[in-house]
Design an enzyme around this catalytic site. Structure first.
Site, PDB file in Angstrom:
ATOM      1  N   ASP A  81       3.385  -3.065   4.679  1.00 23.09           N
ATOM      2  CA  ASP A  81       3.029  -1.818   5.351  1.00 23.09           C
ATOM      3  C   ASP A  81       4.140  -1.501   6.353  1.00 23.09           C
ATOM      4  O   ASP A  81       5.170  -2.183   6.390  1.00 23.09           O
ATOM      5  CB  ASP A  81       1.650  -1.902   6.011  1.00 23.09           C
ATOM      6  CG  ASP A  81       1.617  -2.830   7.219  1.00 23.09           C
ATOM      7  OD1 ASP A  81       2.534  -3.657   7.365  1.00 23.09           O
ATOM      8  OD2 ASP A  81       0.669  -2.730   8.019  1.00 23.09           O
ATOM      9  N   ASP A 107       4.782  -1.846   9.531  1.00 23.33           N
ATOM     10  CA  ASP A 107       5.300  -2.816  10.501  1.00 23.33           C
ATOM     11  C   ASP A 107       5.346  -4.231   9.933  1.00 23.33           C
ATOM     12  O   ASP A 107       5.560  -5.196  10.661  1.00 23.33           O
ATOM     13  CB  ASP A 107       4.480  -2.790  11.792  1.00 23.33           C
ATOM     14  CG  ASP A 107       3.012  -3.144  11.579  1.00 23.33           C
ATOM     15  OD1 ASP A 107       2.523  -2.980  10.451  1.00 23.33           O
ATOM     16  OD2 ASP A 107       2.349  -3.566  12.545  1.00 23.33           O
ATOM     17  N   ASP A 125       3.145  -6.325   8.792  1.00 30.43           N
ATOM     18  CA  ASP A 125       2.146  -7.353   9.096  1.00 30.43           C
ATOM     19  C   ASP A 125       1.057  -7.389   8.020  1.00 30.43           C
ATOM     20  O   ASP A 125       0.058  -8.086   8.162  1.00 30.43           O
ATOM     21  CB  ASP A 125       1.528  -7.157  10.482  1.00 30.43           C
ATOM     22  CG  ASP A 125       0.634  -5.928  10.576  1.00 30.43           C
ATOM     23  OD1 ASP A 125       0.692  -5.072   9.666  1.00 30.43           O
ATOM     24  OD2 ASP A 125      -0.109  -5.815  11.569  1.00 30.43           O
ATOM     25  N   SER A 174       2.286   1.156  12.173  1.00 34.85           N
ATOM     26  CA  SER A 174       1.646   0.323  11.151  1.00 34.85           C
ATOM     27  C   SER A 174       1.641   1.051   9.806  1.00 34.85           C
ATOM     28  O   SER A 174       2.674   1.525   9.353  1.00 34.85           O
ATOM     29  CB  SER A 174       0.238  -0.066  11.597  1.00 34.85           C
ATOM     30  OG  SER A 174      -0.315  -1.029  10.725  1.00 34.85           O
TER      31      SER A 174
END
Length: 336
Positions: free
Chosen positions: A275, A277, A279, A65
């Site tokens: 970010d 990943d 999301d 993340s």
């Protein structure tokens, strides 16, 4: 049972570090990647049990993340693409922290509490970001140890895996459970939306994109062709050099209130950052006086709400203009 024997054998290949205690939270598990192998294996086990319980496909996303490059993490995706329930977050913590010799006991406790039929088929979708090559295999080992079926999507963003899971569990009604299906669904919606913008200029189509040196950079390049020049992207921090989330990415921009490394903004130029990943996204721009302006999730939601309110007001006004003459005519007729 043979399944539990296989769990015992494979868990020995994914041993738990001494003294490590983790808590499953909103973002799943997050810590140094070197300490997560056993967690990945056990989340493969848990996802398989969750699939058996819900009789649906469950997702497991392996991702760092917005964390530093040396970290990693994992989170589970429920049947409609949502987060797992609080009770199952508790099971995740319980399994992750079980001592090696107590793993089967913890596993059987979940099975008993949830009255899970081990004869039920299980299906698990697995995805990973650019920092997660070996750890995703540990997840697959966990799925297979309990006899679950898996589909490894390889490199995907977190939203893409959520999408795949939802598509699968709606038998395709939500969309096609492929990366191309994801691109088509989103790009078509965007193109349809922008048709309502009159006299849209090339400047309004231009967008600087900070990929955080992560999976979002790879995937936005793939998606660009589906947008048919309705969005003209300039990509920075694309992963070809630089570390994941280092001096870039949505979290960096929001906390530092400044543009990421490599992005030089001119006044009014539109920019955004993912970010690690992809999301999370933030938008930002520089005013004429050089002041930095950030549009995070809360501000974006407010703008959307304001826009919807304006549309509803217009619809109401239009409806009133149509029906008022009819109402007056009807009233006059009754008076006569």
């Amino acid at each position: 049972m043979a399944q539990f024997e296989e769990v015992s054998q494979k868990s020995a290949v994914h041993p738990m570090p001494v003294g490590l205690v983790l808590q499953y939270g909103t973002a799943g598990f997050r810590t140094n990647a070197k300490q997560l192998d056993h967690v990945m294996f056990r989340m493969g086990l848990l996802a398989t049990l969750r699939s058996k319980k819900t009789k649906a496909t469950i997702g497991v996303m392996v991702t760092a993340s917005h964390n530093p490059e040396e970290d990693n993490g994992v989170k589970l995706v429920d049947p409609m693409g949502e987060m797992v329930t609080p009770a199952w977050e508790g099971y995740a913590t319980q399994l992750a922290n079980a001592e090696q010799e107590g793993l089967l006991t913890a596993l059987k406790d979940v099975i008993e509490r949830e009255a899970i039929s081990m004869a039920q088929e299980a299906s698990v979708f697995v995805g990973k970001d650019t920092s997660s090559e070996s750890l995703s295999q540990a997840v697959l080992d966990g799925v297979h140890a309990l006899g679950g079926h898996s589909k490894d999507y390889g490199l995907v963003t977190t939203p893409q895996l959520h999408y795949m899971v939802c598509c699968q569990n709606t038998q395709g009604r939500y969309g096609e459970a492929t990366v191309k299906g994801y691109y088509r669904k989103l790009s078509q919606a965007f193109i349809q939306l922008t048709k309502n913008v009159p006299n849209r200029t090339d400047d309004q189509k231009a967008l600087l994109v900070d990929g955080a040196n992560g999976i979002g950079a790879l995937k936005v390049c793939e998606m660009e062709t589906y947008l048919k020049n309705e969005l003209q992207l300039s990509l920075f921090n694309d992963g070809s050099s630089g570390k994941l989330n280092h001096l870039c990415g949505a979290d960096y921009v929001k906390v530092q209130q400044r543009a990421p490394k490599g992005v030089e903004m001119t006044a009014g130029e539109r920019c955004c950052s993912y970010d690690g990943d992809a999301d999370r996204i933030v938008y930002y721009y520089s005013g004429s006086a050089g002041r930095f302006h950030l549009l995070d999730g809360d501000k974006i939601a407010t703008l959307i709400s304001t826009y919807l309110k304006e549309l509803l007001t217009q619809v109401y006004a239009h409806t009133q203009s149509l029906y008022l003459p009819m109402m007056l005519s009807s009233l006059v007729g009754k008076l006569q």
